[in-house]
Design an enzyme around this catalytic site. Sequence first.
Site, short mmCIF file in Angstrom:
data_model
loop_
_atom_site.label_atom_id
_atom_site.label_comp_id
_atom_site.label_asym_id
_atom_site.label_seq_id
_atom_site.Cartn_x
_atom_site.Cartn_y
_atom_site.Cartn_z
N SER A 154 0.80 -1.21 0.00
CA SER A 154 0.00 0.00 0.00
C SER A 154 0.84 1.27 0.00
O SER A 154 0.34 2.34 -0.29
CB SER A 154 -0.91 0.03 1.24
OG SER A 154 -0.13 0.22 2.41
N SER A 155 2.10 1.15 0.35
CA SER A 155 3.00 2.30 0.43
C SER A 155 2.52 3.35 1.43
O SER A 155 2.93 4.50 1.36
CB SER A 155 3.22 2.95 -0.95
OG SER A 155 4.01 2.14 -1.75
N CYS A 156 1.63 2.96 2.35
CA CYS A 156 1.23 3.92 3.36
C CYS A 156 1.30 3.29 4.75
O CYS A 156 0.83 3.86 5.71
CB CYS A 156 -0.18 4.45 3.09
SG CYS A 156 -1.45 3.19 3.12
N GLY A 157 1.88 2.09 4.84
CA GLY A 157 2.04 1.48 6.15
C GLY A 157 3.05 2.25 6.99
O GLY A 157 2.94 2.32 8.20
N LEU A 158 4.04 2.81 6.34
CA LEU A 158 5.00 3.70 6.98
C LEU A 158 4.91 5.03 6.27
O LEU A 158 4.79 5.08 5.06
CB LEU A 158 6.43 3.14 6.88
CG LEU A 158 6.68 1.78 7.51
CD1 LEU A 158 8.09 1.31 7.20
CD2 LEU A 158 6.47 1.83 9.01
#
Length: 277
Positions: free
Chosen positions: A113-117
């Site tokens: 998702s590229s939004c976990g971090l």
Amino acid sequence: MGRVTARRRVIRVRDGEVNTRPDTLVAEEPLEIRLNGKPLAITMRTPGDDFALAAGFLVSEGVLGRAEELSNIVYCAGATEDGSNTYNVVDVRLAPGVPVPEVSLERNVYTTSSCGLCGKASLDAVRTTARWPLRDGPEPLRLTPSLLAGLPDQLRAAQRVFDRTGGLHAAALFTRDGQLLDIREDVGRHNAVDKLIGRALRSGSLPLSGTVLLVSGRASFELAQKAVMAGIPVLAAVSAPSSLAVDLAAETGLTLVGFLRGASMNVYAGEERILLG
């Protein structure tokens, strides 16, 4: 793989007239990527170039960087309970001695998702795992606005499946002179980029110094990450970048161009590679 498109019934309304007809749609199916037999990630993609997609994904994640680090990629037989092969599961085998990353929930959330971090953690992760500095090549890379302005037309002209479906993203790789090197299409623009990078890895072409990556749609952090990890110094998009993509470009020296439409464009970072004066 003959599953790039699918046919579905559609009711068309045109100028008050209603009729029923078959419509050609872009296919979308899940692809599970396994690493040395262990599940790593699942992405929704357009079937085709699956091995390149898996290889490019692992380049973006810092697992692979050279062709010799890859042993082989295979479709998993018996992917269903009845033992049939759906061609929706691939297993990537690393060459002996290549470190296998720890597969964890945190890693899967981050990579898919590229939004976990977010924020600084994401920027630091890319900066510390990138294998190559972004190099212009044997001579400085200087691009004219007119050269950049002509790239979207080349990309559009080469989109064969888009002409049939109207529902695909594309990513294209160009030389410093604007010559088209490769183009891939997919329902997800990040998958299209992974397919480009994976093909480059398997042909021994990484890092892609002195090249320009053009993507349809917007430039997300994920796409900027993939460009940096493949050593691509210029990323251009026909739509807007995200704030984190601009931050990453500034941190790593990536030239980032957005809203590339006709003779208009916005340069968000790395303006030294664009001949603006």
